[in-house]
Enzyme design. Structure first.
Site, PDB file in Angstrom:
ATOM      1  N   ASP A  47     -12.594  16.055   8.574  1.00 48.59           N
ATOM      2  CA  ASP A  47     -13.469  15.278   7.699  1.00 48.59           C
ATOM      3  C   ASP A  47     -14.629  16.086   7.118  1.00 48.59           C
ATOM      4  OD1 ASP A  47     -11.876  13.151   7.858  1.00 48.59           O
ATOM      5  OD2 ASP A  47     -13.034  12.074   9.396  1.00 48.59           O
ATOM      6  N   HIS A  49     -14.461  18.734   5.646  1.00 50.16           N
ATOM      7  CA  HIS A  49     -14.074  19.258   4.331  1.00 50.16           C
ATOM      8  C   HIS A  49     -14.147  18.171   3.258  1.00 50.16           C
ATOM      9  CE1 HIS A  49     -12.023  22.269   6.966  1.00 50.16           C
ATOM     10  NE2 HIS A  49     -12.394  23.091   6.017  1.00 50.16           N
ATOM     11  N   GLN A 173     -22.699  32.789   3.237  1.00 52.37           N
ATOM     12  CA  GLN A 173     -21.453  32.931   2.465  1.00 52.37           C
ATOM     13  C   GLN A 173     -21.681  32.475   1.019  1.00 52.37           C
ATOM     14  OE1 GLN A 173     -17.257  32.043   3.800  1.00 52.37           O
ATOM     15  NE2 GLN A 173     -17.678  30.105   2.812  1.00 52.37           N
ATOM     16  N   VAL A 196     -23.968  18.221   5.557  1.00 51.15           N
ATOM     17  CA  VAL A 196     -24.008  16.818   6.025  1.00 51.15           C
ATOM     18  C   VAL A 196     -24.599  16.811   7.434  1.00 51.15           C
ATOM     19  CG1 VAL A 196     -22.647  14.711   6.387  1.00 51.15           C
ATOM     20  CG2 VAL A 196     -21.888  16.414   4.714  1.00 51.15           C
ATOM     21  N   LEU A 204     -23.424  18.691  10.780  1.00 48.76           N
ATOM     22  CA  LEU A 204     -22.047  18.459  11.207  1.00 48.76           C
ATOM     23  C   LEU A 204     -21.265  19.772  11.222  1.00 48.76           C
ATOM     24  CD1 LEU A 204     -20.801  15.115   9.609  1.00 48.76           C
ATOM     25  CD2 LEU A 204     -22.074  15.500  11.723  1.00 48.76           C
ATOM     26  N   SER A 206     -17.411  21.544  13.142  1.00 47.73           N
ATOM     27  CA  SER A 206     -16.268  21.275  14.022  1.00 47.73           C
ATOM     28  C   SER A 206     -16.587  21.753  15.446  1.00 47.73           C
ATOM     29  CB  SER A 206     -15.023  21.975  13.486  1.00 47.73           C
ATOM     30  OG  SER A 206     -15.321  23.313  13.220  1.00 47.73           O
TER      31      SER A 206
HETATM   32  O1  PAF Z   1     -15.450  29.111   4.331  1.00 53.09           O
HETATM   33  C1  PAF Z   1     -14.234  29.337   4.524  1.00 53.09           C
HETATM   34  O2  PAF Z   1     -13.478  28.483   4.957  1.00 53.09           O
HETATM   35  C2  PAF Z   1     -13.682  30.741   4.211  1.00 53.09           C
HETATM   36  O3  PAF Z   1     -14.633  31.720   4.468  1.00 53.09           O
HETATM   37  C3  PAF Z   1     -13.140  30.857   2.773  1.00 53.09           C
HETATM   38  C4  PAF Z   1     -14.228  30.670   1.737  1.00 53.09           C
HETATM   39  C5  PAF Z   1     -12.034  29.837   2.557  1.00 53.09           C
HETATM   40  C6  PAF Z   1     -12.540  32.247   2.566  1.00 53.09           C
HETATM   41  O4  PAF Z   1     -11.474  32.501   3.418  1.00 53.09           O
END
Ligand code: PAF
EC number: 6.3.2.1
Length: 304
Positions: A47, A49, A173, A196, A204, A206
């Site tokens: 969730d 995602h 990232q 979130v 939140l 995992s």
């Molecule tokens: O954040 C993630 O899930 C990963 O680092 C990504 C951006 C999919 C790259 O593999």
């Protein structure tokens, strides 16, 4: 674009032609500049995602997801081997989230000859060596390499608009891929998706499922410290970073890795002089700590 099962492509050519076909259909149907939103993932969707897909769905005509467990961004080979993989479940969830096309290539397709290399082609530079990068050498070079490849493969043909969605939860990232797109002149709009929080304030993740009630309580030190700094920023006071660190350290067994105030674009830490006066522009507070048995990260934008 439709309510049907998301279409699966396992090769770059197949993904490119599905995207081109759907963009052409949208143009033919009277949409002169279709928008295509990419949600890059490593699968094992949950969730958490949902917010990424929701925003991509709300803002675009076509939603493309990638599912690829990128070996280059794991610093421990056993983490890569044990990373959960279930494409059938991921496809179902992506369909539920409103995704139209899924690109799920094999490792061999993305990195011919893997594990023989070299495969890293894009370096995250200095921004990738600090904070999370300091404890995971090479991680952000791996992220940059795969994201650049995914963008090149999945970028729709002109005149479509290309957007790529990343969670604010992984602030480093997000800053690094934003910088990469700019540095390499890649025609992609980076769309941050808000972090979130649970009603308690906990970000939140995992990993939270591995915390018991005591762990949850201790983990709240991170968001409390961030809110403390955010309040100081909005009240026009200088930031007391030591006091914020003490909020986290006051929790028994919690091991603070870092709590730093940085420039949101370059991740450069603010100097003592900059911290001694009220913030002049937006800054980002980044924190990471071990709350046994997990390492948690959190962050908050601080607005003056
Ligand atoms: O954040 C993630 O899930 C990963 O680092 C990504 C951006 C999919 C790259 O593999």
């Amino acid at each position: 674009m439709t309510d049907q099962q998301a279409l699966l492509a396992t090769t770059a050519d197949a993904a490119k032609s599905l995207i081109a076909q759907q963009v052409a259909e949208l143009i033919e149907a009277g949409n002169p500049r279709p928008t295509v939103g990419l949600v890059p993932t490593m699968g094992a969707l949950h969730d958490g995602h949902g917010a990424l897909f929701q925003q991509a769905r709300d803002e675009n005509d076509l939603v493309v997801a990638s599912v690829f467990v990128n070996p280059l961004q794991f610093d421990q080979p056993e983490d890569y081997e044990h990373y959960p993989r279930d494409l059938t479940a991921d496809l179902e969830l992506i369909t539920e989230y409103g995704g139209d096309i899924v690109f799920a290539p094999s490792t061999e397709h993305m990195y011919p000859g893997y594990p023989a290399g070299p495969h890293i082609t894009v370096s995250a530079g200095q921004m990738g060596q600090m904070f999370e990068g300091a404890s995971r050498p090479g991680h952000f070079d791996g992220v940059c390499t795969v994201v650049a490849k995914l963008w090149n493969i999945l970028m729709p043909p002109s005149p479509a608009v290309f957007r790529s969605y990343f969670g604010q939860k992984d602030a480093q990232q997000l800053a690094i891929v934003t910088r990469m797109a700019k540095d390499l002149n890649i025609d992609v709009e980076i769309c941050p998706v808000d972090l979130v929080r649970a009603p308690s304030g906990l970000a939140l993740s995992s990993r939270n499922v591995r915390l018991d009630d005591h762990g949850m309580e201790k983990a709240l030190g991170l968001s409390k410290a961030l809110h403390y700094l955010a309040d100081q920023a909005t009240q026009g006071e200088p930031l007391d970073v030591s006091a914020a660190r003490d909020i986290i350290r006051a929790q028994e067994n919690v091991d603070l890795d870092y709590l730093e105030i940085v420039d949101p674009e370059t991740l450069t830490p603010l100097s003592d002089e900059q911290l001694a006066v009220p913030l002049e522009r937006e800054a980002l507070a980044l924190v990471a700590a071990w709350v046994p048995p997990v390492r948690l990260i959190d962050n908050m934008l601080l607005a003056p």
